[in-house]
Scaffold this motif. Structure first.
Motif, PDB file in Angstrom:
ATOM      1  N   LYS A 147      71.763  11.066  42.686  1.00  0.00           N
ATOM      2  CA  LYS A 147      72.974  10.620  41.773  1.00  0.00           C
ATOM      3  C   LYS A 147      72.715   9.896  40.543  1.00  0.00           C
ATOM      4  N   SER A 148      72.142   8.976  40.702  1.00  0.00           N
ATOM      5  CA  SER A 148      71.783   7.869  39.521  1.00  0.00           C
ATOM      6  C   SER A 148      71.250   8.703  38.408  1.00  0.00           C
ATOM      7  N   THR A 149      70.151   9.575  38.392  1.00  0.00           N
ATOM      8  CA  THR A 149      69.543  10.278  37.210  1.00  0.00           C
ATOM      9  C   THR A 149      70.629  11.055  36.537  1.00  0.00           C
ATOM     10  N   HIS A 150      71.242  11.906  37.297  1.00  0.00           N
ATOM     11  CA  HIS A 150      72.329  12.717  36.879  1.00  0.00           C
ATOM     12  C   HIS A 150      73.389  12.079  36.464  1.00  0.00           C
ATOM     13  N   LEU A 151      73.818  10.883  36.838  1.00  0.00           N
ATOM     14  CA  LEU A 151      74.947  10.196  36.402  1.00  0.00           C
ATOM     15  C   LEU A 151      74.540   9.751  34.917  1.00  0.00           C
ATOM     16  N   ALA A 152      73.235   9.237  34.762  1.00  0.00           N
ATOM     17  CA  ALA A 152      72.872   8.987  33.225  1.00  0.00           C
ATOM     18  C   ALA A 152      72.905  10.048  32.345  1.00  0.00           C
ATOM     19  N   GLY A 173      66.140  13.465  50.969  1.00  0.00           N
ATOM     20  CA  GLY A 173      66.918  12.085  50.379  1.00  0.00           C
ATOM     21  C   GLY A 173      66.025  11.120  50.904  1.00  0.00           C
ATOM     22  N   ARG A 174      65.482  11.151  52.472  1.00  0.00           N
ATOM     23  CA  ARG A 174      64.500  10.139  52.838  1.00  0.00           C
ATOM     24  C   ARG A 174      62.959  10.082  51.680  1.00  0.00           C
ATOM     25  N   GLN A 175      62.603  11.091  51.365  1.00  0.00           N
ATOM     26  CA  GLN A 175      61.648  10.905  50.374  1.00  0.00           C
ATOM     27  C   GLN A 175      61.738  10.537  49.148  1.00  0.00           C
ATOM     28  N   ARG A 176      62.962  10.646  48.537  1.00  0.00           N
ATOM     29  CA  ARG A 176      63.434  10.333  47.336  1.00  0.00           C
ATOM     30  C   ARG A 176      63.724   8.757  47.395  1.00  0.00           C
ATOM     31  N   VAL A 177      64.054   8.278  48.322  1.00  0.00           N
ATOM     32  CA  VAL A 177      64.992   6.858  48.221  1.00  0.00           C
ATOM     33  C   VAL A 177      63.619   5.928  47.805  1.00  0.00           C
ATOM     34  N   ASN A 178      63.953   5.146  46.850  1.00  0.00           N
ATOM     35  CA  ASN A 178      63.133   4.000  46.364  1.00  0.00           C
ATOM     36  C   ASN A 178      62.381   3.233  47.465  1.00  0.00           C
ATOM     37  N   THR A 179      61.000   3.593  47.380  1.00  0.00           N
ATOM     38  CA  THR A 179      60.223   2.610  48.310  1.00  0.00           C
ATOM     39  C   THR A 179      59.892   1.269  47.916  1.00  0.00           C
ATOM     40  N   ILE A 180      60.181   1.343  46.574  1.00  0.00           N
ATOM     41  CA  ILE A 180      59.661   0.001  45.965  1.00  0.00           C
ATOM     42  C   ILE A 180      60.632  -1.258  46.513  1.00  0.00           C
ATOM     43  N   LYS A 181      61.815  -1.132  46.192  1.00  0.00           N
ATOM     44  CA  LYS A 181      62.611  -1.954  46.545  1.00  0.00           C
ATOM     45  C   LYS A 181      63.018  -2.189  48.071  1.00  0.00           C
ATOM     46  N   THR A 182      63.428  -3.290  48.670  1.00  0.00           N
ATOM     47  CA  THR A 182      63.417  -3.458  50.009  1.00  0.00           C
ATOM     48  C   THR A 182      65.043  -2.570  50.341  1.00  0.00           C
ATOM     49  N   ALA A 183      64.833  -1.952  51.694  1.00  0.00           N
ATOM     50  CA  ALA A 183      65.764  -1.030  52.113  1.00  0.00           C
ATOM     51  C   ALA A 183      67.095  -1.835  52.602  1.00  0.00           C
ATOM     52  N   ASP A 184      67.997  -1.569  51.839  1.00  0.00           N
ATOM     53  CA  ASP A 184      69.462  -2.258  52.207  1.00  0.00           C
ATOM     54  C   ASP A 184      69.960  -1.845  53.556  1.00  0.00           C
ATOM     55  N   ARG A 185      71.330  -2.297  54.103  1.00  0.00           N
ATOM     56  CA  ARG A 185      71.541  -2.136  55.185  1.00  0.00           C
ATOM     57  C   ARG A 185      71.856  -0.615  55.689  1.00  0.00           C
ATOM     58  N   PHE A 186      72.315  -0.063  54.831  1.00  0.00           N
ATOM     59  CA  PHE A 186      72.583   1.297  54.789  1.00  0.00           C
ATOM     60  C   PHE A 186      71.175   2.296  55.087  1.00  0.00           C
ATOM     61  N   LEU A 234      80.059  21.472  45.159  1.00  0.00           N
ATOM     62  CA  LEU A 234      78.695  20.932  45.804  1.00  0.00           C
ATOM     63  C   LEU A 234      77.745  21.284  44.842  1.00  0.00           C
ATOM     64  N   ILE A 235      76.657  20.545  44.806  1.00  0.00           N
ATOM     65  CA  ILE A 235      75.424  21.263  44.120  1.00  0.00           C
ATOM     66  C   ILE A 235      74.071  21.043  45.229  1.00  0.00           C
ATOM     67  N   ASP A 236      73.594  22.058  45.292  1.00  0.00           N
ATOM     68  CA  ASP A 236      72.085  22.061  46.104  1.00  0.00           C
ATOM     69  C   ASP A 236      70.965  21.201  45.578  1.00  0.00           C
ATOM     70  N   SER A 237      70.865  20.091  45.883  1.00  0.00           N
ATOM     71  CA  SER A 237      69.890  19.112  45.120  1.00  0.00           C
ATOM     72  C   SER A 237      68.623  19.021  45.868  1.00  0.00           C
ATOM     73  N   ASN A 238      68.522  20.148  46.585  1.00  0.00           N
ATOM     74  CA  ASN A 238      66.947  20.130  47.198  1.00  0.00           C
ATOM     75  C   ASN A 238      66.249  20.834  46.023  1.00  0.00           C
ATOM     76  N   GLN A 239      66.999  21.567  45.150  1.00  0.00           N
ATOM     77  CA  GLN A 239      66.178  22.205  43.912  1.00  0.00           C
ATOM     78  C   GLN A 239      65.534  21.162  43.087  1.00  0.00           C
ATOM     79  N   PRO A 240      64.639  21.655  42.211  1.00  0.00           N
ATOM     80  CA  PRO A 240      64.012  20.714  41.063  1.00  0.00           C
ATOM     81  C   PRO A 240      65.303  20.112  40.242  1.00  0.00           C
ATOM     82  N   LEU A 241      65.027  18.997  39.865  1.00  0.00           N
ATOM     83  CA  LEU A 241      65.895  18.155  38.949  1.00  0.00           C
ATOM     84  C   LEU A 241      66.439  18.941  37.789  1.00  0.00           C
ATOM     85  N   GLU A 242      65.843  19.951  37.064  1.00  0.00           N
ATOM     86  CA  GLU A 242      66.312  20.786  36.071  1.00  0.00           C
ATOM     87  C   GLU A 242      67.449  21.790  36.515  1.00  0.00           C
ATOM     88  N   LYS A 243      67.068  22.240  37.796  1.00  0.00           N
ATOM     89  CA  LYS A 243      67.950  23.402  38.378  1.00  0.00           C
ATOM     90  C   LYS A 243      69.397  22.446  38.447  1.00  0.00           C
TER      91      LYS A 243
END
Ligand code: TYD
Length: 205
Positions: free
Chosen positions: A17-22, A142-155, A183-192
């Motif tokens: 979401k964040s990338t597409h929101l920007a 989703g799991r693979q894309r979650v930022n692994t650098i910051k500490t995971a929040d409660r969710f 709905l957008i199928d977001s398993n596709q590459p970012l550009e798509k």
């Protein structure tokens, strides 16, 4: 009389979401539209404090407490940020809104649809976005894309089964509001994904 448009972005954690929101923010600004970008939980000083309580991984919380805090933050957000901006003719893009409560507190935590619906009617009188873009990804992606650098929040600490329930509750919302939610199928590459978003927005503005 509200004149601006209210757009919300939804998806499980790691949907992108964040990338597409920007991207959407700069696209709309390029068209000369005044845009307010905001998020939930949060979006107001009080809401950001509530967000900190909700995401704090050290706090355990009853699911109903969690839902009440989400709607408390949302009530402030609508009153102090969203409606005033729409009335000024600005467009508002929010990273998450009420659909997230049906998905996470309903699907994820198991609160009944009626409970969430009661809160929605009580606090918002069913105020709805003009457009919701739901970025659909598999739990694995989703799991693979979650930022692994910051500490995971409660969710983010929740197990895959939690996110599968969240995803299926989002899909229920898509079926419930076929006009509003795209709905957008977001398993596709970012550009798509960006192309699909561009198509949706172009028909909407
Ligand atoms: P998120 O946008 O994912 O924050 P970040 O990208 O900074 O991690 O939102 C925080 C979390 O709040 C997310 O895991 C989903 C959750 N959430 C709910 O459970 N219910 C709600 O109603 C909302 C708005 C968010």
């Amino acid at each position: 009389m509200k004149t601006g448009k209210f757009i919300t972005f939804e998806g499980i954690d790691g949907a992108g979401k964040s990338t597409h929101l920007a991207w959407l923010e700069s696209f709309l600004r390029g068209k000369g539209i005044e845009v307010v970008v905001t998020r939930e939980p949060g979006g107001t000083p009080l809401g950001e404090n509530i967000r900190a309580l909700l995401l704090d991984g050290r706090e355990s919380m009853h699911p109903e407490t969690e839902a009440l805090l989400m709607f408390a933050s949302r009530r402030e957000h609508v009153e102090r940020v969203i409606l005033p901006a729409l009335e000024r003719g600005q467009w508002v893009i929010s990273d998450r809104f009420t659909d997230a409560s049906y998905a996470y507190q309903g699907g994820g935590r198991g609160l009944s649809f009626e409970r969430i619906n009661d809160l929605e009617r009580w606090t918002l009188q069913n105020f709805q976005p003009d457009l919701t873009v739901y970025f659909d990804v598999s739990v694995e992606t989703g799991r693979q894309r979650v930022n692994t650098i910051k500490t995971a929040d409660r969710f983010e600490r929740e197990k895959d089964e939690f996110f599968s329930r969240v995803r299926s509750a989002y899909l229920d919302q898509v079926r419930r509001f076929p006009q509003r939610i795209r709905l957008i199928d977001s398993n596709q590459p970012l550009e798509k994904v960006k192309e699909s978003l561009h198509d949706i927005i172009s028909t909407f503005c």
